[in-house]
Scaffold this motif. Structure first.
Motif, PDB file in Angstrom:
ATOM      1  N   ALA A   1       0.789  -1.300  -0.018  1.00 24.43           N
ATOM      2  CA  ALA A   1      -0.036  -0.008   0.137  1.00 24.43           C
ATOM      3  C   ALA A   1       0.969   1.140   0.023  1.00 24.43           C
ATOM      4  CB  ALA A   1      -0.850  -0.115   1.218  1.00 24.43           C
ATOM      5  N   MET A   2       1.792   1.205   0.750  1.00 23.44           N
ATOM      6  CA  MET A   2       2.901   2.491   0.704  1.00 23.44           C
ATOM      7  C   MET A   2       3.494   2.553  -0.348  1.00 23.44           C
ATOM      8  SD  MET A   2       4.238   2.075   4.851  1.00 23.44           S
ATOM      9  CE  MET A   2       5.185   3.646   4.609  1.00 23.44           C
ATOM     10  N   GLY A   3       3.914   1.432  -1.135  1.00 25.52           N
ATOM     11  CA  GLY A   3       4.712   1.503  -2.263  1.00 25.52           C
ATOM     12  C   GLY A   3       3.774   2.344  -3.441  1.00 25.52           C
ATOM     13  N   ILE A   4       2.560   1.642  -3.470  1.00 21.94           N
ATOM     14  CA  ILE A   4       1.322   2.313  -4.349  1.00 21.94           C
ATOM     15  C   ILE A   4       1.387   3.773  -4.021  1.00 21.94           C
ATOM     16  CG2 ILE A   4      -0.949   2.220  -5.164  1.00 21.94           C
ATOM     17  CD1 ILE A   4      -0.783  -0.639  -4.503  1.00 21.94           C
ATOM     18  N   VAL A   5       1.165   4.318  -2.888  1.00 24.21           N
ATOM     19  CA  VAL A   5       0.941   5.657  -2.603  1.00 24.21           C
ATOM     20  C   VAL A   5       2.157   6.424  -2.863  1.00 24.21           C
ATOM     21  CG1 VAL A   5       0.486   7.080  -0.777  1.00 24.21           C
ATOM     22  CG2 VAL A   5      -0.700   5.183  -0.697  1.00 24.21           C
ATOM     23  N   PHE A   6       3.056   5.985  -2.598  1.00 24.16           N
ATOM     24  CA  PHE A   6       4.604   6.817  -2.982  1.00 24.16           C
ATOM     25  C   PHE A   6       4.858   6.796  -4.361  1.00 24.16           C
ATOM     26  CE2 PHE A   6       5.630   6.226   1.580  1.00 24.16           C
ATOM     27  CZ  PHE A   6       5.716   7.473   2.160  1.00 24.16           C
ATOM     28  N   SER A   7       4.513   5.821  -4.965  1.00 22.71           N
ATOM     29  CA  SER A   7       4.780   5.734  -6.386  1.00 22.71           C
ATOM     30  C   SER A   7       3.754   6.695  -7.078  1.00 22.71           C
ATOM     31  CB  SER A   7       4.536   4.396  -6.894  1.00 22.71           C
ATOM     32  OG  SER A   7       5.450   3.452  -6.733  1.00 22.71           O
ATOM     33  N   ALA A   8       2.425   6.857  -6.684  1.00 15.16           N
ATOM     34  CA  ALA A   8       1.465   7.931  -7.254  1.00 15.16           C
ATOM     35  C   ALA A   8       2.160   9.003  -6.970  1.00 15.16           C
ATOM     36  CB  ALA A   8      -0.019   7.462  -6.832  1.00 15.16           C
ATOM     37  N   LEU A   9       2.671   9.352  -6.047  1.00 11.30           N
ATOM     38  CA  LEU A   9       2.746  10.598  -5.540  1.00 11.30           C
ATOM     39  C   LEU A   9       4.229  11.094  -6.426  1.00 11.30           C
ATOM     40  CD1 LEU A   9       2.937  10.750  -1.733  1.00 11.30           C
ATOM     41  CD2 LEU A   9       1.368  11.911  -3.209  1.00 11.30           C
ATOM     42  N   LEU A  10       5.110  10.026  -6.799  1.00 10.34           N
ATOM     43  CA  LEU A  10       6.375  10.675  -7.506  1.00 10.34           C
ATOM     44  C   LEU A  10       5.975  10.800  -8.844  1.00 10.34           C
ATOM     45  CD1 LEU A  10       9.446  10.324  -7.760  1.00 10.34           C
ATOM     46  CD2 LEU A  10       9.275   7.954  -8.313  1.00 10.34           C
ATOM     47  N   VAL A  11       4.914  10.032  -9.393  1.00 11.16           N
ATOM     48  CA  VAL A  11       4.267  10.069 -10.671  1.00 11.16           C
ATOM     49  C   VAL A  11       3.817  11.640 -10.786  1.00 11.16           C
ATOM     50  CG1 VAL A  11       2.709   9.733 -12.460  1.00 11.16           C
ATOM     51  CG2 VAL A  11       4.248   7.658 -11.364  1.00 11.16           C
ATOM     52  N   LEU A  12       3.160  12.036  -9.710  1.00 11.83           N
ATOM     53  CA  LEU A  12       2.574  13.413  -9.842  1.00 11.83           C
ATOM     54  C   LEU A  12       3.435  14.444  -9.891  1.00 11.83           C
ATOM     55  CD1 LEU A  12      -0.582  12.807  -7.608  1.00 11.83           C
ATOM     56  CD2 LEU A  12      -0.748  13.278 -10.094  1.00 11.83           C
ATOM     57  N   SER A  13       4.309  14.133  -8.922  1.00 12.35           N
ATOM     58  CA  SER A  13       5.549  15.398  -8.918  1.00 12.35           C
ATOM     59  C   SER A  13       6.274  15.413 -10.400  1.00 12.35           C
ATOM     60  CB  SER A  13       6.723  14.864  -7.953  1.00 12.35           C
ATOM     61  OG  SER A  13       6.001  14.803  -6.508  1.00 12.35           O
ATOM     62  N   ILE A  14       6.612  14.244 -11.015  1.00 13.14           N
ATOM     63  CA  ILE A  14       7.232  14.402 -12.162  1.00 13.14           C
ATOM     64  C   ILE A  14       6.462  15.103 -13.160  1.00 13.14           C
ATOM     65  CG2 ILE A  14       7.939  12.925 -14.138  1.00 13.14           C
ATOM     66  CD1 ILE A  14       8.957  10.973 -12.180  1.00 13.14           C
ATOM     67  N   CYS A  15       5.015  14.734 -13.314  1.00 12.94           N
ATOM     68  CA  CYS A  15       4.248  15.403 -14.047  1.00 12.94           C
ATOM     69  C   CYS A  15       4.061  17.003 -13.642  1.00 12.94           C
ATOM     70  CB  CYS A  15       2.577  14.824 -13.924  1.00 12.94           C
ATOM     71  SG  CYS A  15       2.543  12.884 -14.505  1.00 12.94           S
ATOM     72  N   PHE A  16       3.932  17.374 -12.539  1.00  7.46           N
ATOM     73  CA  PHE A  16       3.870  18.709 -12.239  1.00  7.46           C
ATOM     74  C   PHE A  16       5.326  19.520 -12.648  1.00  7.46           C
ATOM     75  CE2 PHE A  16       0.761  17.892  -8.685  1.00  7.46           C
ATOM     76  CZ  PHE A  16      -0.305  17.879  -9.585  1.00  7.46           C
TER      77      PHE A  16
END
Length: 310
Positions: free
Chosen positions: A205-220
């Motif tokens: 669960a933590m891996g999924i959450v942090f992966s999603a945050l990393l992807v969002l950061s790269i997009c921004f």
């Protein structure tokens, strides 16, 4: 024009009838109780034999105008009435018909009754009264026992049915409910066996959450860089600078520093060749000595005539 409209209406009605007929093929007899002494009761509080139908489609199904019968030679024995909103079955749901030979009690009370202690054949015919949708032969079964499919709406042979008397958890009677209730999930049970303490679930669960945050950061970050580049290009175009030439000048294999400086000075001189004048008007008051005696407006235009009296 009228012929075309009539043809379109006929074609639409035919297509609707075909679709409705195909949907009704998913109607199934799901469970039957022939002799009801202490089981389910109808809306009048009476115990009676009942037939459970199941919509095996993954879409709503209108069952009005179909026929339910206990005699193959009389396929139109009980027509399901039109106009009842409850005859529209939701997807994967059940409906109960009370085989009590009392049709005046409502839509779901048939004009026939089941006979205890002997085999009862039950069939469902389509609106044409000829197409058999589903049928089953209920063998002699004890009172308060039902004859039900093992899995809702599935199977067609004798092996797909079983007698249920409520003696065990797998043989309970389920009017208006699923014949097989899934109270466990095999995937969840297997995961519980592998990860008993839940550490794996937490890390996942933590891996999924942090992966999603990393992807969002790269997009921004990409979006911000694109916006900054567009803003810089617009500013250069507003100042009359060609961004393409500047980009070429920034290349390592482009012009030297002296050439870039000369180009920059030329652009500066070109853009600032004319002074920018202010639009503010200044009016200075000029004071001059003025006397009305020196003005020509007071000068005599005609010489006075002198009257001499004699």
């Amino acid at each position: 024009m009228f012929r075309r409209l009539l043809f379109a209406v006929i074609a639409l009605a035919a297509c609707s009838g075909m679709m409705s007929g195909q949907a009704r093929k998913g109607l199934r007899i799901n469970e039957v109780m022939v002799e009801n002494l202490s089981n389910a009761v109808d809306d009048y509080g009476q115990h009676g034999a009942w037939i459970e139908l199941f919509n095996s489609n993954f879409a709503p199904l209108e069952i009005s105008s179909v026929f339910i019968t206990t005699d193959p030679s009389k396929p139109r024995m009980y027509p399901v009435p039109l106009g009842d909103v409850n005859t529209r079955m939701p997807k994967r749901q059940h409906v109960i018909f009370w085989a009590d030979n009392q049709p005046t009690r409502g839509t779901f009370h048939t004009n026939f009754a089941l006979v205890p202690g002997q085999a009862n054949w039950i069939g469902i015919y389509d609106a044409d009264g000829r197409t058999l949708i589903d049928s089953v032969t209920v063998p002699p079964i004890p009172a308060d026992a039902s004859y039900a499919r093992v899995i809702d709406g599935e199977g067609s042979g004798v092996e797909a049915w079983q007698v249920r008397d409520g003696s065990s958890e797998t043989l309970y009677i389920t009017p208006s409910s699923n014949n097989k209730i899934k109270d466990t999930n095999s995937k969840v049970d297997k995961f519980h066996e592998i990860d008993e303490n839940g550490f794996g679930m937490t890390i996942t669960a933590m891996g999924i959450v942090f992966s999603a945050l990393l992807v969002l950061s790269i997009c921004f970050w990409i979006i911000s860089r694109v916006n900054a580049a567009r803003s810089s290009r617009k500013k250069m175009e507003a100042q009359g600078i060609n961004p393409t030439e500047v980009a070429r000048a920034d290349r390592p294999d482009g012009d030297s520093g002296e050439e870039i400086a000369a180009i920059a000075m030329a652009l500066y001189d070109h853009l600032n060749a004319h002074d920018r004048e202010s639009a503010v008007l200044t009016i200075n008051k000029v004071r001059r000595a003025y006397s009305p005696w020196s003005s020509h407006i007071y000068s005599m235009r005609q010489a006075p005539q002198r009257n001499v009296r004699r």
